[in-house]
Design a protein around this motif. Sequence first.
Motif, PDB file in Angstrom:
ATOM      1  N   VAL A  80      53.035  39.931  38.950  1.00  0.00           N
ATOM      2  CA  VAL A  80      52.699  40.688  37.703  1.00  0.00           C
ATOM      3  C   VAL A  80      52.165  39.639  36.621  1.00  0.00           C
ATOM      4  O   VAL A  80      52.586  38.309  36.842  1.00  0.00           O
ATOM      5  CB  VAL A  80      53.965  41.387  37.112  1.00  0.00           C
ATOM      6  CG1 VAL A  80      54.432  42.696  37.954  1.00  0.00           C
ATOM      7  CG2 VAL A  80      55.149  40.345  37.177  1.00  0.00           C
ATOM      8  N   GLY A  81      51.759  40.106  35.373  1.00  0.00           N
ATOM      9  CA  GLY A  81      50.787  39.135  34.731  1.00  0.00           C
ATOM     10  C   GLY A  81      51.813  38.027  34.159  1.00  0.00           C
ATOM     11  O   GLY A  81      51.522  36.907  34.281  1.00  0.00           O
ATOM     12  N   PRO A  82      53.080  38.194  33.739  1.00  0.00           N
ATOM     13  CA  PRO A  82      53.902  37.127  33.190  1.00  0.00           C
ATOM     14  C   PRO A  82      54.413  36.012  34.174  1.00  0.00           C
ATOM     15  O   PRO A  82      54.680  34.857  33.860  1.00  0.00           O
ATOM     16  CB  PRO A  82      55.159  37.803  32.724  1.00  0.00           C
ATOM     17  CG  PRO A  82      55.001  39.220  32.405  1.00  0.00           C
ATOM     18  CD  PRO A  82      53.729  39.606  33.520  1.00  0.00           C
TER      19      PRO A  82
ATOM     20  N   GLU B 201      45.360  33.586  29.384  1.00  0.00           N
ATOM     21  CA  GLU B 201      44.615  32.841  30.283  1.00  0.00           C
ATOM     22  C   GLU B 201      45.553  31.557  30.530  1.00  0.00           C
ATOM     23  O   GLU B 201      45.680  30.777  29.785  1.00  0.00           O
ATOM     24  CB  GLU B 201      43.075  32.283  30.005  1.00  0.00           C
ATOM     25  CG  GLU B 201      42.361  33.439  30.003  1.00  0.00           C
ATOM     26  CD  GLU B 201      40.841  32.813  29.901  1.00  0.00           C
ATOM     27  OE1 GLU B 201      40.626  31.682  30.091  1.00  0.00           O
ATOM     28  OE2 GLU B 201      39.921  33.595  29.755  1.00  0.00           O
ATOM     29  N   PRO B 202      45.926  31.156  31.941  1.00  0.00           N
ATOM     30  CA  PRO B 202      46.728  30.103  32.223  1.00  0.00           C
ATOM     31  C   PRO B 202      45.688  28.939  31.902  1.00  0.00           C
ATOM     32  O   PRO B 202      44.646  29.201  32.535  1.00  0.00           O
ATOM     33  CB  PRO B 202      47.587  30.182  33.486  1.00  0.00           C
ATOM     34  CG  PRO B 202      46.315  31.247  34.204  1.00  0.00           C
ATOM     35  CD  PRO B 202      45.665  32.108  33.063  1.00  0.00           C
TER      36      PRO B 202
ATOM     37  N   VAL C  89      42.467  32.503  39.320  1.00  0.00           N
ATOM     38  CA  VAL C  89      43.268  33.468  38.827  1.00  0.00           C
ATOM     39  C   VAL C  89      42.138  34.764  38.575  1.00  0.00           C
ATOM     40  O   VAL C  89      41.186  34.615  37.902  1.00  0.00           O
ATOM     41  CB  VAL C  89      43.878  33.029  37.269  1.00  0.00           C
ATOM     42  CG1 VAL C  89      44.556  34.432  36.882  1.00  0.00           C
ATOM     43  CG2 VAL C  89      44.809  32.054  37.741  1.00  0.00           C
ATOM     44  N   LEU C  90      42.859  36.022  38.902  1.00  0.00           N
ATOM     45  CA  LEU C  90      42.040  37.169  38.660  1.00  0.00           C
ATOM     46  C   LEU C  90      43.031  38.132  37.774  1.00  0.00           C
ATOM     47  O   LEU C  90      44.098  38.619  38.452  1.00  0.00           O
ATOM     48  CB  LEU C  90      41.450  37.883  39.883  1.00  0.00           C
ATOM     49  CG  LEU C  90      40.923  39.208  39.745  1.00  0.00           C
ATOM     50  CD1 LEU C  90      39.775  39.132  38.823  1.00  0.00           C
ATOM     51  CD2 LEU C  90      40.437  39.668  41.144  1.00  0.00           C
TER      52      LEU C  90
ATOM     53  N   LEU D 204      40.492  28.404  37.221  1.00  0.00           N
ATOM     54  CA  LEU D 204      39.386  29.244  37.006  1.00  0.00           C
ATOM     55  C   LEU D 204      39.961  30.688  36.752  1.00  0.00           C
ATOM     56  O   LEU D 204      40.644  31.174  37.729  1.00  0.00           O
ATOM     57  CB  LEU D 204      38.328  29.141  37.913  1.00  0.00           C
ATOM     58  CG  LEU D 204      37.066  30.030  38.182  1.00  0.00           C
ATOM     59  CD1 LEU D 204      36.291  29.921  36.890  1.00  0.00           C
ATOM     60  CD2 LEU D 204      36.232  30.134  39.071  1.00  0.00           C
ATOM     61  N   VAL D 205      39.572  31.084  35.557  1.00  0.00           N
ATOM     62  CA  VAL D 205      40.042  32.713  35.369  1.00  0.00           C
ATOM     63  C   VAL D 205      38.930  33.513  35.418  1.00  0.00           C
ATOM     64  O   VAL D 205      38.131  33.328  34.354  1.00  0.00           O
ATOM     65  CB  VAL D 205      41.073  32.425  34.092  1.00  0.00           C
ATOM     66  CG1 VAL D 205      41.449  33.831  34.012  1.00  0.00           C
ATOM     67  CG2 VAL D 205      41.966  31.308  34.142  1.00  0.00           C
ATOM     68  N   LEU D 206      39.292  34.541  35.994  1.00  0.00           N
ATOM     69  CA  LEU D 206      38.191  35.677  35.990  1.00  0.00           C
ATOM     70  C   LEU D 206      39.075  36.837  35.506  1.00  0.00           C
ATOM     71  O   LEU D 206      40.099  37.119  35.809  1.00  0.00           O
ATOM     72  CB  LEU D 206      37.542  35.927  37.420  1.00  0.00           C
ATOM     73  CG  LEU D 206      37.006  34.952  37.929  1.00  0.00           C
ATOM     74  CD1 LEU D 206      36.141  35.434  39.512  1.00  0.00           C
ATOM     75  CD2 LEU D 206      35.669  34.365  37.085  1.00  0.00           C
TER      76      LEU D 206
END
Length: 345
Positions: A248-250, A284-285, A275-276, A289-291
């Motif tokens: 989950v997101g958190p 964004e952490p 990260v997706l 690389l965040v998508l």
Amino acid sequence: MSTRKTERLDGSIAADVERAARLLRAGGLVAIPTETVYGLAALALDPLAVRGIYAAKGRPSSNPLIVHTHDLESARALTSWWPPLASALAGAFWPGPLSLVLPRAETIPDEVTAGGQTVALRVPDHPVARALLKQLGAPLAAPSANRSEHVSPTTAEHVLADLDGRIDAVLDGGQCGFGIESTVLQLDRAGPRLLRAGAIPRDRLEALIGPVALGAAQDRFSKSVLVSASPGQHQRHYAPAGLLRLCVGPEVPSVLCDLSAIAQETLAEPPKLGVLLCGDETPEPAGALVLRLPGDAVVYARFLYSALRALEDAECSAIAIEEVPVGVAWDAIRDRLTRAAAQPS
Ligand code: AMP
Ligand code: MG
């Protein structure tokens, strides 16, 4: 397997579609665009050509292929039993991303059905696939045009990344509209059964035909899953290279930490993190690389496989994927993500 030159053909040019038809008639392998993902096509009634599909993909021979036809009548001719339910479903969803599993006709080679007594059939809705099928006047066996267990291709470039030098041609028809595989529904005397969640959500089928059972049929006596019911639905599938975890997101930052520690044990250098995210709530952490894909299931599905390939191309060896919302519209996506995150068997 010998290397061959893979021709790049343009689906918007009539002469190129004709060339693809000629290659197929000669027993060749051509990757074709469909509205779901690119398919690796061969003449379905030519056992040698069909064997070529398994060789090019490295696909286990126990995993049957979906047969694509130009119209309902040509599909029906490949079955030995066609119930009224099949007419209702085909009438509502063909051309389109619904594959119907029905008892096979004698003419279908064992190579297509992996030796089973049923065949999966669909009439695709992509203009290039339709033009090709019309010109050929013959059914095409076409599984997704990727190396076995890799992410399915949704562009001609994805196909070439996996199969360049192993197939005769790729017919470029642009980006696939759905971006996720067809829904597979088995019809037999026990009623309809969903073998694979896909581009058409279950609630749309149920609105037309009532309740649909889930998964492979159980053997009433041994309680084991019937081998022939849903072959090829291996746990790990649709997977990019690298460690992949759903959360989950958190939890994204802590999962990245865990994955990083695991990857570091096996790699000489610190892993690249990917990260997706789904929707725009999760921040964004840092250090990855965040998508981000939108929180709309239709758009998410269209770009999911491109995103997984992009993370792989960027050599991300540890990837955290934000879980998608609950709800039937997300079933197929959740199924693919769960399989991609499964440990290799
Ligand atoms: P692909 O085209 O690579 O997405 O894979 C096709 C999938 O359709 C297979 O992995 C099976 O799960 C399913 N399928 C194809 N033919 C049959 C069949 N005769 N019976 C049951 N499932 C099938
Ligand atoms: Mg596949």
